[in-house]
Write an enzyme that holds these catalytic residues in place. Structure first.
Site, PDB file in Angstrom:
ATOM      1  N   GLN A 259       0.832  -1.196   0.000  1.00 52.09           N
ATOM      2  CA  GLN A 259       0.000   0.000   0.000  1.00 52.09           C
ATOM      3  C   GLN A 259       0.874   1.256   0.000  1.00 52.09           C
ATOM      4  O   GLN A 259       0.615   2.207  -0.738  1.00 52.09           O
ATOM      5  CB  GLN A 259      -0.902  -0.012   1.240  1.00 52.09           C
ATOM      6  CG  GLN A 259      -2.140   0.818   1.082  1.00 52.09           C
ATOM      7  CD  GLN A 259      -2.978   0.337  -0.080  1.00 52.09           C
ATOM      8  OE1 GLN A 259      -3.071  -0.850  -0.343  1.00 52.09           O
ATOM      9  NE2 GLN A 259      -3.549   1.263  -0.812  1.00 52.09           N
ATOM     10  N   HIS A 262       2.393   3.015  -3.221  1.00 55.44           N
ATOM     11  CA  HIS A 262       1.552   3.734  -4.185  1.00 55.44           C
ATOM     12  C   HIS A 262       1.875   5.214  -4.233  1.00 55.44           C
ATOM     13  O   HIS A 262       1.911   5.830  -5.292  1.00 55.44           O
ATOM     14  CB  HIS A 262       0.072   3.606  -3.804  1.00 55.44           C
ATOM     15  CG  HIS A 262      -0.617   2.454  -4.463  1.00 55.44           C
ATOM     16  ND1 HIS A 262      -0.788   2.362  -5.802  1.00 55.44           N
ATOM     17  CD2 HIS A 262      -1.187   1.343  -3.940  1.00 55.44           C
ATOM     18  CE1 HIS A 262      -1.434   1.240  -6.097  1.00 55.44           C
ATOM     19  NE2 HIS A 262      -1.679   0.601  -4.978  1.00 55.44           N
ATOM     20  N   GLU A 327     -10.411   1.745   2.816  1.00 55.71           N
ATOM     21  CA  GLU A 327     -10.634   1.345   1.429  1.00 55.71           C
ATOM     22  C   GLU A 327     -10.453  -0.176   1.302  1.00 55.71           C
ATOM     23  O   GLU A 327     -11.306  -0.862   0.769  1.00 55.71           O
ATOM     24  CB  GLU A 327      -9.609   2.080   0.556  1.00 55.71           C
ATOM     25  CG  GLU A 327      -9.740   1.784  -0.921  1.00 55.71           C
ATOM     26  CD  GLU A 327      -8.572   2.366  -1.716  1.00 55.71           C
ATOM     27  OE1 GLU A 327      -7.565   2.804  -1.098  1.00 55.71           O
ATOM     28  OE2 GLU A 327      -8.651   2.356  -2.956  1.00 55.71           O
ATOM     29  N   HIS A 328      -9.329  -0.684   1.821  1.00 55.38           N
ATOM     30  CA  HIS A 328      -9.049  -2.127   1.809  1.00 55.38           C
ATOM     31  C   HIS A 328      -8.932  -2.620   3.239  1.00 55.38           C
ATOM     32  O   HIS A 328      -8.202  -2.027   4.036  1.00 55.38           O
ATOM     33  CB  HIS A 328      -7.712  -2.419   1.115  1.00 55.38           C
ATOM     34  CG  HIS A 328      -7.592  -1.846  -0.260  1.00 55.38           C
ATOM     35  ND1 HIS A 328      -6.842  -0.712  -0.525  1.00 55.38           N
ATOM     36  CD2 HIS A 328      -8.118  -2.237  -1.441  1.00 55.38           C
ATOM     37  CE1 HIS A 328      -6.920  -0.440  -1.825  1.00 55.38           C
ATOM     38  NE2 HIS A 328      -7.681  -1.344  -2.401  1.00 55.38           N
ATOM     39  N   ASP A 361      -6.232  -6.041  -6.542  1.00 55.45           N
ATOM     40  CA  ASP A 361      -5.867  -4.941  -7.441  1.00 55.45           C
ATOM     41  C   ASP A 361      -5.896  -5.374  -8.897  1.00 55.45           C
ATOM     42  O   ASP A 361      -6.065  -4.548  -9.790  1.00 55.45           O
ATOM     43  CB  ASP A 361      -4.446  -4.450  -7.123  1.00 55.45           C
ATOM     44  CG  ASP A 361      -4.422  -3.545  -5.913  1.00 55.45           C
ATOM     45  OD1 ASP A 361      -5.491  -3.049  -5.530  1.00 55.45           O
ATOM     46  OD2 ASP A 361      -3.324  -3.339  -5.348  1.00 55.45           O
ATOM     47  N   HIS A 420     -51.542  21.333  -8.555  1.00 57.28           N
ATOM     48  CA  HIS A 420     -51.350  19.905  -8.304  1.00 57.28           C
ATOM     49  C   HIS A 420     -52.693  19.262  -7.958  1.00 57.28           C
ATOM     50  O   HIS A 420     -53.084  18.234  -8.526  1.00 57.28           O
ATOM     51  CB  HIS A 420     -50.386  19.676  -7.127  1.00 57.28           C
ATOM     52  CG  HIS A 420     -48.931  19.840  -7.474  1.00 57.28           C
ATOM     53  ND1 HIS A 420     -48.391  21.031  -7.884  1.00 57.28           N
ATOM     54  CD2 HIS A 420     -47.902  18.956  -7.455  1.00 57.28           C
ATOM     55  CE1 HIS A 420     -47.091  20.868  -8.105  1.00 57.28           C
ATOM     56  NE2 HIS A 420     -46.763  19.611  -7.843  1.00 57.28           N
TER      57      HIS A 420
END
Lengths: 433, 433
Positions: A259, A262, A327-328, A361, A420
């Site tokens: 991770q 990245h 996220e993960h 991934d 209406h």
């Protein structure tokens, strides 16, 4: 070496809150620049796109070369290694298979008064896929963004990818071809987002824009939101790993670094119930950093954003996970599925020690475009639903009008909306005669 | 009297493009003011909310009175008419029934390598519902926003409704009670959105904010988007009616006005294949305007935004509808269901002459929060999915790792992400021994 936070420490809550609140992204304020670029593309169309591309990408295009020619896309395959191409094809098959199972059903039924009710899903007519150029050009992301649109049935998928100084990434083009994308423009940045949203003489506008990008791209997407749909504004990637001491600390250390490599702003968090295991993992991270090609990035991420938390029991991890909303989420523990069921907030969950996040991934099948920066509290990863929209349908019978009309009139009158009420009353009067 | 546009006229395309592009909203530039309010609420919390409420709503609150007391909510019912309450209850039952059918299923399966794959849906933990005060306080909107969240299983639903000068709308509170909302704050504007998004000492933060509002509310929602989820940024309402000459022109005229009476920026469009019918409807609109309580608003909407289009055949209406992508599409024609199937872009479709759009506003069952300003091209009305999020799950078996690992490594290497490759390789090596 990273010192773990211990949940039993009286200062833990304050420390953990700091981890949650850490502002990981440098908020480059490019909004005014982006507004000017969008306005220029709206006014001058292709000419503006070409000028901004010359300025930012040092590439001189004309209306004939804005689009990448089919021959160039076809040639890209021959420039790719066989192993990578095969892997890409396996990934495409598995992503397609997983996403085909997401197609929602239409609904149609009649109620007790004979009123027909329901909804139907239709695909968006045109989608733009932004793909970053340079080092962040990931062929896997092309598949992850394009294939759900394909599965949804979007008839026109357009790609924009900047090619600074004319450099293209063959594997990105091969991935596009594999996903069935034939309309590709060699443009990037806010000018590409503007062209996709507003349209130019050469580039027909799309209905939604997806895909990651730099600060200019993110600001441009935020600005065109409403005129077109956008996916989420992607933040830096993050993983939270829950691991007990039965794990090989080496595996977990590499997972944390996968991770961290990245992006300097990426975040890796380990939660474990064993202090000695925590320390061993931290030491292994330091060892692996020495030999990692992207060690400069990974080290900064780990030192600035990385975090190890030692809990007394793994049960204590559940509320921490929900607050991080990672996220993960990698669950390298026994009975991971049962533990996963207790978690509310996570983009994607990876069960057991044999499921490193990197599998997800690339080839597992589920999408790798996932909610970051705690947005898994309220949003989902990319999927087929992002390329469909739902239209509700009502058809009223005479009996239905008699049954429902008076209530509609009562509410319209209570809200002071007389036309209406009248639009129901005129029909009700007729139905009664 | 409104002059129709005829599709056979050579100038039609230019005229129609103008209708599509018309900027209907006054873009009040309140963004800087809103940024300051949000920053103030972040810094000073309750105190800031109380100060801005005093300034904008002329109402002096303290931390004890920010929240509407349960007794006041309970009392509201006794201030409402029985007919309106009954109608509200019918609406709540039908909305709940329709939305219960939207609950998506989870997915779980194993592939040929024994890799378990799937996803599960979980409800958001906390949702904020903004309800405008004053004349635009619609109890029906409370139901339409709250009940899908309730059906989704959101455990905490919070409402913010400004009560300028202390005026509350009993039917709004009754609707909230009916929807099971007990946490209601008498605050509005950007300060309410900021309080819901950031939290204060009194108001715990939520994960998503839904509901319509004025320019301040819209700008604030846009600014907090990312920190929390938001629904769409609602624009002015619109209807497109396709009607043949078999209709009572009086009904269609009232239907057009039912949209126009919402807002000067609302838009009513009629498409018909009969010029004489078009003229009769236009005349009827003028007649009804004379007696309509909200005639000032309706007249401005009709004169500025209204439009009648005469086509040669109804087939020609389909592409026009898709370009307008109307929030509401009323099909007052024979075989309306077959015609509806040919339309790609519409928020909600109303089939046949007995289904005025107003039924859908209140009691039909489908949601009345729908995509406006052409956003039905890429988005859907509010529904249960807006209050759920999907978490994907992968669990890899030893055989799965052997089957998928090499491809993951190949792609990670192609993307230059070595720790990704290593995180798979360390496991693959072990699996092989």
């Amino acid at each position: 070496m990273l010192q773990p936070l211990e949940i039993s420490d009286p200062g833990f809550e304050a420390d953990f809150t700091l981890v949650l609140r850490a502002k990981r992204e440098a908020a480059a304020d490019v909004d005014q620049a982006v507004a000017a670029i969008i306005a220029d593309v709206e006014t001058r169309g292709d000419r503006a796109v070409i000028d901004w591309t010359a300025r930012f990408d040092h590439q001189h295009l004309n209306v004939a070369t804005l689009r990448i020619a089919p021959a160039e896309i076809a040639r890209a395959r021959s420039l790719c290694g066989a192993k990578a191409l095969e892997a890409l094809e396996l990934a495409a098959r598995r992503i397609t298979d997983f996403h085909q199972r997401q197609r929602p059903a239409d609904l149609s039924y009649a109620d007790e008064h004979g009123v027909t009710l329901g909804y139907r899903w239709t695909a968006l007519a045109a989608v733009g896929l932004y793909v970053p150029g340079g080092s962040a050009a990931y062929p896997s992301s092309v598949l992850m963004n394009a294939l759900p649109a394909k599965v949804a049935g979007v008839p026109r998928i357009v790609m924009a990818v900047p090619t600074p100084e004319g450099r293209t990434n063959p594997l990105v083009l091969a991935a596009a071809e594999l996903a069935g994308i034939s309309e590709i423009y060699r443009i990037g940045g806010a000018q590409a987002i503007a062209a996709l949203a507003c349209g130019t003489a050469t580039i027909a506008p799309v209905d939604k824009i997806v895909g990651p990008g730099n600060a200019y791209v993110a600001a441009a997407k935020r600005r065109v939101f409403g005129r077109v749909g956008i996916d989420m504004i992607a933040g830096p990637s993050e993983v939270l790993i829950v691991a007990d001491r039965t794990n090989d600390p080496d595996w977990i250390a590499v997972d944390l670094l996968a991770q961290a490599e990245h992006d300097e702003a990426a975040q890796s968090i380990l939660i474990t119930d064993d202090r000695a295991f925590a320390d061993t993992v931290a030491a292994k991270v330091t060892q692996h950093l020495a030999t990692l090609p992207r060690r400069e990035i990974a080290r900064k991420s780990w030192e600035r954003q990385g975090c190890i938390i030692v809990v007394e029991t793994l049960d204590q991890a559940v509320p921490l996970i929900d607050r991080v909303a990672p996220e993960h989420l990698q669950l390298a523990i026994g009975n991971a599925a049962a533990f996963a069921a207790r978690v509310r907030n996570a983009g994607a969950i990876f069960l057991g020690s044999l499921t490193p996040e990197a599998l997800g991934d690339y080839v597992a099948g589920p999408n790798h475009v996932l909610p970051t920066s705690r947005s898994a509290r309220f949003s989902s990863g990319l999927g087929v639903l992002d390329f469909l929209k739902r239209t509700t349908v009502v058809g009223c019978s005479p009996a239905g009008l008699s049954a429902l009309g008076p209530a509609a009139i009562a509410l319209a009158e209570a809200e002071g909306l007389d036309a209406h009420a009248r639009s129901v009353a005129v029909r009700l009067n007729r139905a009664r005669t």
